[in-house]
Design an enzyme around this catalytic site. Structure first.
Site, mmCIF file in Angstrom:
data_model
loop_
_atom_site.group_PDB
_atom_site.id
_atom_site.type_symbol
_atom_site.label_atom_id
_atom_site.label_comp_id
_atom_site.label_asym_id
_atom_site.label_seq_id
_atom_site.Cartn_x
_atom_site.Cartn_y
_atom_site.Cartn_z
ATOM 1 N N HIS A 136 0.853 -1.206 0.000
ATOM 2 C CA HIS A 136 0.000 0.000 0.000
ATOM 3 C C HIS A 136 0.884 1.251 0.000
ATOM 4 C CE1 HIS A 136 -4.026 1.832 1.392
ATOM 5 N NE2 HIS A 136 -3.273 2.771 0.840
ATOM 6 N N ARG A 151 2.488 8.552 -6.455
ATOM 7 C CA ARG A 151 2.092 9.909 -6.916
ATOM 8 C C ARG A 151 2.394 10.222 -8.376
ATOM 9 N NH1 ARG A 151 -1.252 10.393 -2.731
ATOM 10 N NH2 ARG A 151 -0.318 11.156 -0.814
ATOM 11 N N ASP A 162 -8.586 3.313 -3.532
ATOM 12 C CA ASP A 162 -8.042 3.812 -2.265
ATOM 13 C C ASP A 162 -7.830 5.324 -2.260
ATOM 14 O OD1 ASP A 162 -6.775 3.331 0.407
ATOM 15 O OD2 ASP A 162 -5.191 4.412 -0.638
ATOM 16 N N HIS A 193 -5.751 -0.388 5.496
ATOM 17 C CA HIS A 193 -5.502 0.446 6.690
ATOM 18 C C HIS A 193 -6.536 0.321 7.820
ATOM 19 C CE1 HIS A 193 -8.141 3.019 4.300
ATOM 20 N NE2 HIS A 193 -7.184 3.472 3.521
ATOM 21 N N ASN A 232 -5.915 9.579 7.155
ATOM 22 C CA ASN A 232 -7.253 9.019 6.965
ATOM 23 C C ASN A 232 -7.151 7.529 6.633
ATOM 24 O OD1 ASN A 232 -10.012 8.923 6.712
ATOM 25 N ND2 ASN A 232 -9.955 9.367 4.526
ATOM 26 N N ASP A 281 0.898 2.423 3.852
ATOM 27 C CA ASP A 281 0.035 3.502 3.352
ATOM 28 C C ASP A 281 0.875 4.771 3.164
ATOM 29 O OD1 ASP A 281 -2.009 5.012 2.408
ATOM 30 O OD2 ASP A 281 -3.254 4.918 4.212
ATOM 31 N N HIS A 328 3.301 13.967 1.078
ATOM 32 C CA HIS A 328 2.766 15.279 0.710
ATOM 33 C C HIS A 328 3.877 16.301 0.852
ATOM 34 C CE1 HIS A 328 -1.395 13.989 0.451
ATOM 35 N NE2 HIS A 328 -1.283 13.393 1.617
HETATM 36 O O1 DOR Z 1 -4.332 9.729 4.714
HETATM 37 C C1 DOR Z 1 -4.510 9.260 3.588
HETATM 38 N N1 DOR Z 1 -3.824 9.721 2.521
HETATM 39 N N2 DOR Z 1 -5.428 8.285 3.419
HETATM 40 C C2 DOR Z 1 -5.785 7.837 2.204
HETATM 41 O O2 DOR Z 1 -6.601 6.952 2.131
HETATM 42 C C3 DOR Z 1 -5.187 8.431 0.988
HETATM 43 C C4 DOR Z 1 -3.877 9.025 1.271
HETATM 44 C C5 DOR Z 1 -3.369 9.911 0.150
HETATM 45 O O3 DOR Z 1 -3.482 9.518 -1.017
HETATM 46 O O4 DOR Z 1 -2.810 10.970 0.456
#
Ligand code: DOR
Length: 428
Positions: free
Chosen positions: A62, A66, A154, A234, A280, A307, A311
């Site tokens: 997972h 990007r 997802d 998750h 999330n 996950d 960012h």
């Molecule tokens: O916190 C999260 N960020 N949860 C997700 O399900 C998607 C992910 C993202 O793509 O940034």
């Protein structure tokens, strides 16, 4: 080219091996494994793995790479560099790119980029719905032919249950698992953290735990109806764990993963409006953390995945409401997960299974073992070495970790992909 890894404790759950063995790689493949000291090959390059663990390279099922579309957050190159720094030799990348990976031309783009730039193996996930809109099924046959190993929207939930039923019926005919982001967005309703006393105190809109578990139960019911392999992404709550345990007790084709932040942190990490802990599903409570650890122990949760959601700093260094959700996880997963071994929840072998054999089995990919003749994807790690997590040292472009400054133990020292050392950390 030959590479001899000697003197290490070799653990290969797929072949039921745990002991002091030497392993030799030739032409990218595992050639032979013999008890320590018995491989005499003088012309091979060698790694002295004394005091270290040698095991199949980790598989992260997972990851958000990007690319295409959000290269300022991460690229195939930087994401896979982060992966090998963390001991992963394979990553499975989610479809929420731009354009979305909902057709074979996007899959081809990702795989071409990977051949050109990636430090490790990359397996794409295709979208369940076109544009992640939850309205029209993507072409699953085309995605499978193109190289996708699973299907998922997802990052977005599938709200329409009829759509999810059709998607799982269709996915089943192609033998692809459906990875479900379980969230009833009518219940989570733009929430920012776990709903409870703390969210009230902080004045932040809460996400109730049932927004996850209601969807977990719905999807288990659809899996039972359709026979489709459902993999729950998750997992963050005790209630989800109980439902997955129930599904498994009925013999349903249901598997599950959690991420290290769900067993290492609670909602308290967001006190002081720490956006680096905004994710999330959100971080939950002590009871949920305990339930997740128990579920890892008894096998209810099969896999630890990161996950990895990189960012930019600009998207995180803003007020809590406006901040992006997600944690950059590839470079911290191993030491954080080793705490489960130190606390007695898992043996080291069980931990390795959750990072290797289990994701390989779920995705049906030829990875996760050291069988002679198999492609040499291997990690050599020191389970004890102490270090401090420093986000500025991440290979990932995503510096968004709530673990910055934490002292941890355990680090990948050599990561080997297709027989080549792609990452080496001599200092630890
Ligand atoms: O916190 C999260 N960020 N949860 C997700 O399900 C998607 C992910 C993202 O793509 O940034």
């Amino acid at each position: 080219m030959k590479l001899l890894i000697k003197n290490g404790r070799l653990i290969d759950p797929a072949n039921n091996l745990d002991g002091f063995y030497d392993l030799i790689i030739e032409d990218g493949l595992v050639k032979e494994i013999k008890p320590k000291g018995l491989i005499k090959d003088t012309d091979a390059e060698s790694i002295d793995a004394g005091g270290m663990i040698v095991c199949p390279g980790f598989i992260d099922m997972h990851v958000h790479l990007r690319e295409p579309g959000f290269e300022y957050k991460e690229t195939v190159e930087t994401g896979t560099f982060a992966a090998v720094n963390g001991g992963f030799t394979s990553v499975v990348c989610m479809a929420n790119t731009n354009p979305v990976n909902d057709n074979a031309s996007v899959t081809k783009y990702i795989l071409d980029k990977s051949r050109e730039k990636a430090y490790c193996n990359v397996y794409p996930v295709g979208a369940l719905s076109k544009g992640l809109k939850g309205e029209e099924l993507a072409e699953y046959g085309e995605l499978r032919e193109g190289g996708c190993v699973a299907l998922s929207d997802d990052g977005r939930a599938i709200i329409n249950s009829r759509f999810m039923r059709r998607a799982m019926e269709y996915a089943r005919t192609f033998g692809l698992p459906v990875i479900s982001h379980c969230e009833d967005t009518n219940l989570s309703n733009g929430g920012l953290m776990n709903e409870g006393y703390l969210s009230t105190r902080l004045g932040l809109r809460g996400i109730p735990k049932i927004s996850e578990s209601i969807m977990v139960f719905r999807d288990i019911c659809i899996s039972e109806l359709t026979g489709c392999h459902l993999h729950i992404a998750h997992v963050s709550t005790q209630e989800s764990v109980e439902l997955i345990r129930y599904a498994k007790s009925k013999g349903l084709p249901v598997t599950a993963e959690t991420a290290p932040h769900y067993f290492c942190l609670t909602e308290k990490a967001v006190i002081e409006y720490n956006t680096y802990a905004k994710v999330n599903p959100p971080l939950r409570t002590d009871e949920d953390v305990d339930a997740i650890k128990e579920a890892l122990k008894d096998g209810t949760i099969d896999v630890i995945a990161t996950d990895h959601a990189p960012h930019s700093i600009q998207e995180k260094d803003v007020e809590f409401e406006a901040a992006a959700s997600g944690i950059s996880g590839l470079e911290t997963a191993l030491p954080l997960s080793l705490t489960l071994v130190r606390e007695g929840y898992l043996t080291i072998r069980e931990l390795i299974e959750k990072f290797t054999t289990n994701p390989a089995r779920i995705l049906r990919i030829p990875e996760g073992s050291l069988s002679p003749g198999s492609v040499a994807n291997i990690v050599v790690f020191d389970p004890e070495v102490e270090w401090t997590i420093e986000r500025d040292k991440f290979k990932s472009l995503g510096k968004n970790t709530p673990f910055h400054g934490c002292k941890v133990r355990g680090k990948a020292l050599y990561t080997i992909v297709k027989g080549r050392i792609v990452y080496e950390d001599r200092k630890g």
